[in-house]
Design an enzyme around this catalytic site. Structure first.
Site, PDB file in Angstrom:
ATOM      1  N   LEU A 181      -0.047   5.008  -6.364  1.00 45.20           N
ATOM      2  CA  LEU A 181       0.575   3.967  -7.223  1.00 45.20           C
ATOM      3  C   LEU A 181       1.806   3.782  -6.684  1.00 45.20           C
ATOM      4  CD1 LEU A 181       2.784   5.531  -9.250  1.00 45.20           C
ATOM      5  CD2 LEU A 181       0.929   6.673 -10.112  1.00 45.20           C
ATOM      6  N   PHE A 217       6.753  -5.959   2.312  1.00 48.26           N
ATOM      7  CA  PHE A 217       7.468  -4.890   2.887  1.00 48.26           C
ATOM      8  C   PHE A 217       8.048  -5.342   4.130  1.00 48.26           C
ATOM      9  CE2 PHE A 217       7.083  -0.768   0.927  1.00 48.26           C
ATOM     10  CZ  PHE A 217       6.420  -1.008  -0.441  1.00 48.26           C
ATOM     11  N   ALA A 261      14.425  -6.928   4.448  1.00 50.44           N
ATOM     12  CA  ALA A 261      15.319  -6.326   4.920  1.00 50.44           C
ATOM     13  C   ALA A 261      16.586  -6.196   3.968  1.00 50.44           C
ATOM     14  CB  ALA A 261      16.037  -6.948   6.034  1.00 50.44           C
ATOM     15  N   GLY A 262      17.365  -5.128   3.971  1.00 56.84           N
ATOM     16  CA  GLY A 262      18.274  -4.602   3.050  1.00 56.84           C
ATOM     17  C   GLY A 262      18.725  -3.385   3.040  1.00 56.84           C
ATOM     18  N   CYS A 304       9.593   9.641  -2.728  1.00 52.99           N
ATOM     19  CA  CYS A 304       8.378   9.775  -1.854  1.00 52.99           C
ATOM     20  C   CYS A 304       8.744   9.090  -0.527  1.00 52.99           C
ATOM     21  CB  CYS A 304       7.294   8.856  -2.455  1.00 52.99           C
ATOM     22  SG  CYS A 304       6.747   9.754  -3.923  1.00 52.99           S
ATOM     23  N   LYS A 353      11.149  11.499   1.544  1.00 56.59           N
ATOM     24  CA  LYS A 353      10.745  12.909   1.916  1.00 56.59           C
ATOM     25  C   LYS A 353       9.489  13.162   2.349  1.00 56.59           C
ATOM     26  CE  LYS A 353       7.837  13.833  -2.136  1.00 56.59           C
ATOM     27  NZ  LYS A 353       6.519  14.014  -2.054  1.00 56.59           N
TER      28      LYS A 353
HETATM   29  N1  LIG Z   1       6.334   9.275  -8.032  1.00 59.54           N
HETATM   30  C1  LIG Z   1       5.301   8.615  -7.692  1.00 59.54           C
HETATM   31  O1  LIG Z   1       5.282   7.292  -7.621  1.00 59.54           O
HETATM   32  C2  LIG Z   1       4.316   9.129  -6.736  1.00 59.54           C
HETATM   33  C3  LIG Z   1       4.218  10.711  -6.623  1.00 59.54           C
HETATM   34  N2  LIG Z   1       3.332  11.037  -5.783  1.00 59.54           N
HETATM   35  C4  LIG Z   1       3.227  12.277  -5.306  1.00 59.54           C
HETATM   36  O2  LIG Z   1       2.930  13.048  -6.845  1.00 59.54           O
HETATM   37  C5  LIG Z   1       3.752  14.257  -6.831  1.00 59.54           C
HETATM   38  C6  LIG Z   1       4.487  14.307  -8.343  1.00 59.54           C
HETATM   39  O3  LIG Z   1       5.582  13.152  -8.143  1.00 59.54           O
HETATM   40  P1  LIG Z   1       6.455  12.839  -9.170  1.00 59.54           P
HETATM   41  O4  LIG Z   1       5.444  12.574 -10.408  1.00 59.54           O
HETATM   42  O5  LIG Z   1       7.140  11.649  -8.692  1.00 59.54           O
HETATM   43  O6  LIG Z   1       7.423  14.096  -9.624  1.00 59.54           O
HETATM   44  P2  LIG Z   1       8.046  14.532 -10.911  1.00 59.54           P
HETATM   45  O7  LIG Z   1       8.987  15.219 -10.466  1.00 59.54           O
HETATM   46  O8  LIG Z   1       8.280  13.293 -11.541  1.00 59.54           O
HETATM   47  O9  LIG Z   1       7.161  15.291 -11.551  1.00 59.54           O
HETATM   48  C7  LIG Z   1       6.611  16.481 -11.388  1.00 59.54           C
HETATM   49  C8  LIG Z   1       6.253  17.239 -12.724  1.00 59.54           C
HETATM   50  O10 LIG Z   1       5.683  18.574 -12.489  1.00 59.54           O
HETATM   51  C9  LIG Z   1       5.986  19.551 -13.452  1.00 59.54           C
HETATM   52  N3  LIG Z   1       5.906  20.782 -13.071  1.00 59.54           N
HETATM   53  C10 LIG Z   1       6.277  21.510 -11.987  1.00 59.54           C
HETATM   54  N4  LIG Z   1       5.972  22.632 -11.653  1.00 59.54           N
HETATM   55  C11 LIG Z   1       4.949  22.897 -12.777  1.00 59.54           C
HETATM   56  C12 LIG Z   1       3.759  23.998 -13.056  1.00 59.54           C
HETATM   57  N5  LIG Z   1       3.836  24.890 -12.485  1.00 59.54           N
HETATM   58  N6  LIG Z   1       3.003  23.555 -14.091  1.00 59.54           N
HETATM   59  C13 LIG Z   1       3.061  22.271 -14.673  1.00 59.54           C
HETATM   60  N7  LIG Z   1       4.022  21.387 -14.436  1.00 59.54           N
HETATM   61  C14 LIG Z   1       4.984  21.667 -13.567  1.00 59.54           C
HETATM   62  C15 LIG Z   1       7.683  19.261 -13.433  1.00 59.54           C
HETATM   63  O11 LIG Z   1       8.286  19.536 -14.875  1.00 59.54           O
HETATM   64  C16 LIG Z   1       7.455  17.601 -13.485  1.00 59.54           C
HETATM   65  O12 LIG Z   1       7.618  16.977 -14.859  1.00 59.54           O
HETATM   66  C17 LIG Z   1       4.444  14.475  -5.583  1.00 59.54           C
HETATM   67  O13 LIG Z   1       3.723  15.137  -4.610  1.00 59.54           O
HETATM   68  C18 LIG Z   1       4.753  13.047  -5.157  1.00 59.54           C
HETATM   69  O14 LIG Z   1       4.961  12.888  -3.807  1.00 59.54           O
HETATM   70  C19 LIG Z   1       2.228  10.330  -5.091  1.00 59.54           C
HETATM   71  C20 LIG Z   1       2.158   8.981  -5.411  1.00 59.54           C
HETATM   72  C21 LIG Z   1       3.120   8.095  -6.164  1.00 59.54           C
HETATM   73  O1  LIG Z   2       3.844   8.037  -2.519  1.00 61.91           O
HETATM   74  C1  LIG Z   2       4.622   7.316  -3.592  1.00 61.91           C
HETATM   75  O2  LIG Z   2       5.148   7.976  -4.345  1.00 61.91           O
HETATM   76  C2  LIG Z   2       4.562   6.071  -3.503  1.00 61.91           C
HETATM   77  O3  LIG Z   2       5.628   5.506  -2.522  1.00 61.91           O
HETATM   78  C3  LIG Z   2       5.797   4.101  -2.441  1.00 61.91           C
HETATM   79  O4  LIG Z   2       6.013   3.687  -3.682  1.00 61.91           O
HETATM   80  P1  LIG Z   2       7.437   3.603  -4.651  1.00 61.91           P
HETATM   81  O5  LIG Z   2       8.131   4.878  -4.010  1.00 61.91           O
HETATM   82  O6  LIG Z   2       7.182   3.419  -6.051  1.00 61.91           O
HETATM   83  O7  LIG Z   2       8.353   2.273  -4.180  1.00 61.91           O
HETATM   84  P2  LIG Z   2       8.028   1.008  -3.188  1.00 61.91           P
HETATM   85  O8  LIG Z   2       7.598  -0.210  -3.541  1.00 61.91           O
HETATM   86  O9  LIG Z   2       7.050   1.593  -1.994  1.00 61.91           O
HETATM   87  O10 LIG Z   2       9.473   0.901  -2.771  1.00 61.91           O
HETATM   88  C4  LIG Z   2      10.002   2.097  -1.770  1.00 61.91           C
HETATM   89  C5  LIG Z   2      11.598   1.728  -1.175  1.00 61.91           C
HETATM   90  O11 LIG Z   2      11.249   0.629  -0.317  1.00 61.91           O
HETATM   91  C6  LIG Z   2      12.246  -0.255  -0.576  1.00 61.91           C
HETATM   92  N1  LIG Z   2      11.878  -1.412   0.073  1.00 61.91           N
HETATM   93  C7  LIG Z   2      10.400  -1.928  -0.174  1.00 61.91           C
HETATM   94  C8  LIG Z   2       9.716  -3.002   0.391  1.00 61.91           C
HETATM   95  C9  LIG Z   2      10.743  -3.876   1.428  1.00 61.91           C
HETATM   96  O12 LIG Z   2      10.354  -4.809   1.779  1.00 61.91           O
HETATM   97  N2  LIG Z   2      12.021  -3.441   1.599  1.00 61.91           N
HETATM   98  C10 LIG Z   2      12.583  -2.243   1.084  1.00 61.91           C
HETATM   99  O13 LIG Z   2      13.637  -1.780   1.356  1.00 61.91           O
HETATM  100  C11 LIG Z   2      12.506  -0.353  -1.857  1.00 61.91           C
HETATM  101  O14 LIG Z   2      13.473  -1.016  -2.409  1.00 61.91           O
HETATM  102  C12 LIG Z   2      12.272   0.897  -2.337  1.00 61.91           C
HETATM  103  O15 LIG Z   2      13.725   1.715  -2.287  1.00 61.91           O
HETATM  104  C13 LIG Z   2       4.459   3.618  -1.948  1.00 61.91           C
HETATM  105  O16 LIG Z   2       4.578   2.011  -2.086  1.00 61.91           O
HETATM  106  C14 LIG Z   2       3.243   4.050  -2.941  1.00 61.91           C
HETATM  107  O17 LIG Z   2       2.026   3.397  -2.377  1.00 61.91           O
HETATM  108  C15 LIG Z   2       3.135   5.509  -3.048  1.00 61.91           C
HETATM  109  O18 LIG Z   2       2.173   5.755  -3.768  1.00 61.91           O
END
Ligand SMILES: NC(=O)C1=CN([C@@H]2O[C@H](COP(=O)(O)OP(=O)(O)OC[C@H]3O[C@@H](n4cnc5c(N)ncnc54)[C@H](O)[C@@H]3O)[C@@H](O)[C@H]2O)C=CC1
Ligand SMILES: O=C(O)[C@H]1O[C@H](OP(=O)(O)OP(=O)(O)OC[C@H]2O[C@@H](n3ccc(=O)[nH]c3=O)[C@H](O)[C@@H]2O)[C@H](O)[C@@H](O)[C@@H]1O
Length: 437
Positions: A150, A253, A256-257, A264, A267
């Protein structure tokens, strides 16, 4: 189906509410009491379009609840693990403390035949290690890795209608059982034709990090072209349009900027590099270090443009920073290029005033040294320079002539190449984009 979601952050809260929206009975678990209290009362703890609506609907229907009490997962058959995997402090590697803790605390409540479905982004090899941990505990629960793709800002629609589903499952009968359970939970998406890839753990883990590595590389590629454009007078936005017409390349994607940020992409490419080095394959993804370096140079470029515009000294100059979130339609400031630029300018002595439609309260917590206003006009008033670093519609829609009346000096740096240079210049602004004349 009865489902639990462990970790209710940007990913987990949306996943829990979306699963309830699809008709499942869902309990969301988090260790953060404040977050749980907000979610349980139907309030989204962060800005995500569409989330408040499905949270309210889920709670109202009685199909969605949130708690800090792990024992509430007992009735669920599928347990999605969505806890954070941040970068370790001072290292590139992913910190798996939260994943390990979540699995450890889940194990006592697992029933035979339950499925633990990992959604967090993890280094390749993690799922196999966790499967052993679960088996060694005596549990007969299954483990699958089901990475999430997502995008923040589109998280609800991406969860309900994903562009693909990936299941990393063990071999043999266990894998078949895991697939059956995942097919049931994702029945709506599958019946509408969502492509499904069923594979082993390692491939599923690598699909996720390689997808993010590819996206990061695409952005740094176009930003590298922006650097070349800056030395040649070329226009990177036209270049992107032209190469993007090639369907093999595609225009998405290629904006440029100031580069990529967020919780995500940065890291994940670093964790991938660290994991590849552990595997003795550092050279295979060594280019990701350059992807990272190009990305960070773009932030510095914006700062340099501001400083240069004042003849080398920004001290005491009022700079309006438009944008704090790492991208529009999000309040997420994790590794945000916008906030980084604001903080760097402040560090150089500029009188920074920053604005963002959603991210101010998050930014105030991590960067209390900056001055914030929710009002764009207030930010612009008396500014010696304006820097656009997140392409919110609010900033793209500014009327250059009106904005010019508020500032002290009509100088704008378009760090997202999201403004029309002709319109701004004809309203009297000195306009600087990134990689465009
Ligand atoms: N944010 C995104 O758009 C996406 C994130 N991911 C991946 O999903 C994972 C989570 O990312 P986010 O939701 O962004 O992080 P986040 O930091 O927003 O959420 C993580 C949550 O886990 C909770 N937590 C930590 N330890 C816990 C435990 N032992 N039991 C229950 N809850 C606990 C924290 O309190 C926090 O609310 C990461 O691995 C990230 O790379 C993958 C795709 C999209
Ligand atoms: O693993 C994740 O958490 C997610 O990371 C990104 O999603 P997200 O971080 O929500 O945002 P993006 O839309 O990918 O943008 C990421 C960064 O790239 C920048 N970006 C994006 C597109 C572009 O053309 N140029 C650019 O500088 C955006 O401004 C932003 O800072 C991926 O698009 C998701 O598919 C993935 O699930």
């Amino acid at each position: 189906m009865k489902v639990s979601v462990i970790g209710c952050g940007y990913l987990g809260a949306v996943h829990a509410a979306a699963m309830a929206e699809l008709g499942h009975d869902v309990v969301g678990i988090d260790v953060d009491e404040n977050k749980v209290a907000m979610l349980a009362s139907g309030k989204a703890p962060f800005f995500e379009p569409g989330l408040p609506e499905i949270l309210t609907a889920g709670i109202g229907s009685g199909r969605l609840s949130f708690t800090t009490d792990m024992s509430a997962v007992k009735d669920a058959q599928i347990h999605f693990v969505a806890v954070g995997t941040p970068q370790k402090k001072g290292e590139y590697a992913a910190d798996l403390t939260f994943v390990d803790a979540a699995i450890e605390s889940l194990i006592p409540y697992l029933s035979d035949g339950d499925l633990v479905a990992g959604k967090s982004t993890v280094p390749v090899g993690t799922a196999a290690r966790l499967a052993t941990l679960i088996a060694d505990s005596g549990s007969k629960a299954l483990l699958a890795w089901n990475p999430e793709f997502l995008r923040e800002g589109f998280a609800v629609q991406d969860t309900i209608s994903p562009d693909r589903l990936v299941y990393g499952v063990p071999g043999g009968g266990e894998g078949e059982k895991a697939k059956e359970l995942l097919d049931e939970v994702y029945a709506v998406a599958l019946s509408s034709g969502t492509p499904l890839v069923v594979t082993d753990y390692a491939t599923a883990e690598l699909v996720k990090v390689s997808a993010n590595a590819f996206l990061a590389t695409k952005i740094s590629f176009i930003n590298a072209m922006a650097e070349i454009a800056e030395s040649t007078g070329a226009d990177v936005t036209r270049l992107a349009d032209a190469i993007g017409f090639d369907a093999r390349i595609g225009r998405r994607f290629l904006n440029a900027g100031v580069g990529f940020g967020g919780g995500c992409l940065p890291k994940d490419i670093r964790a991938f590099t660290a994991r590849a080095e552990e595997l003795g394959r550092g050279e295979s993804v060594a280019f990701l270090k350059e992807v990272d370096a190009i990305n960070l140079r773009r932030r510095q470029k914006v700062v340099d443009l501001v400083v240069e515009s004042f003849g080398g000294d920004v001290f005491g100059k009022r700079v309006a920073v438009l944008g704090l979130a790492f991208k529009p339609d999000s309040d997420d400031i994790r590794d945000s290029p916008a906030l980084d630029v604001a903080a760097k300018l402040k560090g150089l002595g500029a009188d920074v005033i920053a604005t963002d439609p959603e991210a101010i309260s998050n930014a105030e917590k991590t960067h209390p040294q900056l001055v914030y206003t929710p009002d764009i006009a207030v930010a612009l008033t008396g500014a010696d320079a304006v820097v656009v670093v997140t392409e919110w519609k609010h900033f793209r829609d500014l009327v250059p002539a009106d904005a010019a009346k508020l500032v002290k000096r009509a100088y704008v740096i378009d760090g997202r190449n999201c403004l029309d240079p002709v319109a701004w210049r004809s309203a009297g602004w000195e306009y600087r984009g990134l990689g465009r004349p």
